[in-house]
Design an enzyme around this catalytic site. Sequence first.
Site, mmCIF file in Angstrom:
data_model
loop_
_atom_site.group_PDB
_atom_site.id
_atom_site.type_symbol
_atom_site.label_atom_id
_atom_site.label_comp_id
_atom_site.label_asym_id
_atom_site.label_seq_id
_atom_site.Cartn_x
_atom_site.Cartn_y
_atom_site.Cartn_z
ATOM 1 N N GLY A 180 2.758 -3.089 4.049
ATOM 2 C CA GLY A 180 3.599 -4.426 4.235
ATOM 3 C C GLY A 180 2.752 -5.752 4.218
ATOM 4 O O GLY A 180 1.598 -5.510 4.074
ATOM 5 N N LEU A 238 -3.630 -2.122 -1.786
ATOM 6 C CA LEU A 238 -3.187 -2.975 -2.734
ATOM 7 C C LEU A 238 -3.753 -4.070 -2.013
ATOM 8 O O LEU A 238 -3.003 -4.520 -1.162
ATOM 9 C CB LEU A 238 -1.819 -2.991 -3.131
ATOM 10 N N ILE A 294 -3.942 -9.682 1.136
ATOM 11 C CA ILE A 294 -4.632 -10.669 2.110
ATOM 12 C C ILE A 294 -5.872 -10.245 2.740
ATOM 13 O O ILE A 294 -5.902 -8.891 3.090
ATOM 14 C CB ILE A 294 -3.584 -10.528 3.289
ATOM 15 N N CYS A 352 0.661 -1.140 0.020
ATOM 16 C CA CYS A 352 0.129 0.089 -0.018
ATOM 17 C C CYS A 352 0.774 1.172 -0.088
ATOM 18 O O CYS A 352 1.983 1.171 0.097
ATOM 19 C CB CYS A 352 -0.807 -0.002 1.232
#
Length: 627
Positions: A76, A50, A53, A2
């Site tokens: 991260g 982004l 997960i 991100c």
Amino acid sequence: MCGITGIVDFSQASLSREQLTAMTRSLRHRGPDGEGVWLAGPVGLGHTRLAVIDLSPSGQQPMVSEDGRVVLVYNGELYNFRTLREELIHLGAPFRGHSDTEVVLNAYLQWGTDAFARFNGMFALAIWDGHQDRLLLVRDPYGIKPLYHHRTPSGRLLFGSEIKALLCDPNLPRRMDPAALHETLWFGMSLGERTSFAGIHKLLPGHLLCHDRSGSRISRFAPPQPVPGVSDDPNQAAQGVLERLSGAVERHLVSDVPVGIFLSGGIDSSAITALAARSHGPGLTTFCVGFDFAGESEERPLAKKVARQFGTDHHELFVEGGAMPGVIEKLVQCHDAPFADPANIPLYLLCEALPDRIKVVLQGDGGDELFGGYRHHRLLALSALWQTIARGINRLPEGISGGGRFFRRLKRFGKLYGESDPGVRSGLLLASAKVDHTPARLLERGLREVVEQSDPFHRFREIHPPLAHLPPVERQLYSDIETLLCDRFLEKVDKATMAHGIEARVPFLDQELGKYALGLPGRFKARPRGGKWILKKALQGIVPDEILHGAKKGFHVPISSWLAGPLSEWLTDTLLTHSKPGGMLDREEVERTLTEHRSGHRDHGVLLWKGLQLALWMDHYRPVPPG
């Protein structure tokens, strides 16, 4: 992966949503799947997502605690997030979804700042703690993810994943940092906390910045410097490396979107591919790229052999470098600074050519720094011998060593290994073979005098005192991790991949593997006849012998031939534009260097490449010169 950004200004009752939104949107390329801002009184946080997960809305950011007092923006991946999540659930922490972001937030709520040392992953994060009226900025121990900050004299703090977010503040002065410029001319980029903009700093790896009404304080929360030694014998060490690397690769494969591997055919990427194929099973996707400028460093044939052996779904991409000036200019904007490692060009083009479905890739950065893969590591294995030879060279009369290429190289060797300051010697190992020893000579005289007042080896002198007790190889490995790896290779990887919204993961920098590898003695890594000795032993029978024991073949971008050939006219126009009266370059020196390079009399490719990066950065950002 991100983009994060934000503002804290305790002198303001409220902040501008318009400015925070602009800062956030400047990072949209890092997170094309979503965008969010949070504002409350003197604090504003922004995030671009982004989704990798937990793709559901429960993973969106900024993420706010149940009581609304603690807010997180995070860039991260935590590779141990499942283990931490189970522990936190056992302790009673509430979870709404399955993202590692929620694990980070609950870990902080449970353990406070002690949580960060528990994280195994790559991360740059910001936490607003309304209970303690403070902002925390945190960066992972290797500096895989970047984080920049600026504090005004009045106490206003700006931060962001990239410098461009901070530059959205119209009141931030765009002044050039002369010390950073000197480092860039020596090493190709600024080092440590410095950036090309005075007052904008990088948060160092493994560090935490706490900002409250009394000011800002920075402290270190994690290694890599230095870890306890490992007493395993060679066989035990090889098994220990293999087990930890296997675990690291398996952890790095966890994703809710497809994962690919950049397969170059070298030891590190081949090891990742082999071990990933074991745990992933069929359908693993690998990518290799060929370029019309690759020449002898063509990677595809070896990569194809590895892919065939491990049964991957292999894709070969071929990229032509025809529109190179446009790519080079885009990369200056990606880095927000002069950045003179041309290997960012093939990585950027590879990411541009990837299929849209690929959001996550694994690659082999970090293996050389952990396991002694560079030529200078092998030379340092015999450092006492080279220092004796260097002292003899340095006693040669100046007239004997002053003429011809051979004697120039001999003199450089003598200066390098005869250097008594270990910090300077460490810096020279990364620069002496690549730059003229007066690299600021392209600058206009007044600017050159200002720049040369700074010490380009400051970062190396800063790093080395705590390492004085270590043997030469181990000392250099730690130094390389904090400079070469962090400021050059990880910077290159982050900016070139995130420009296309792609998350690059680096299994060799897994915390469990890194701590073990750094604790192994230097003789297990670099030896006079070759590097990565223990890694090769660990991979015997797994990675093909042709790759394990073949000559190290790094990818070469032919900048010298480009600048003397197809890019010569563009280079000349760009540099001479900045060599006019009032410009920042010395016209006579620029013309002489260009002439010598074009004629083939001297190879000035590296110096001219740095000059080009500087000129393009000045064109785009219009920094105020020092003086």
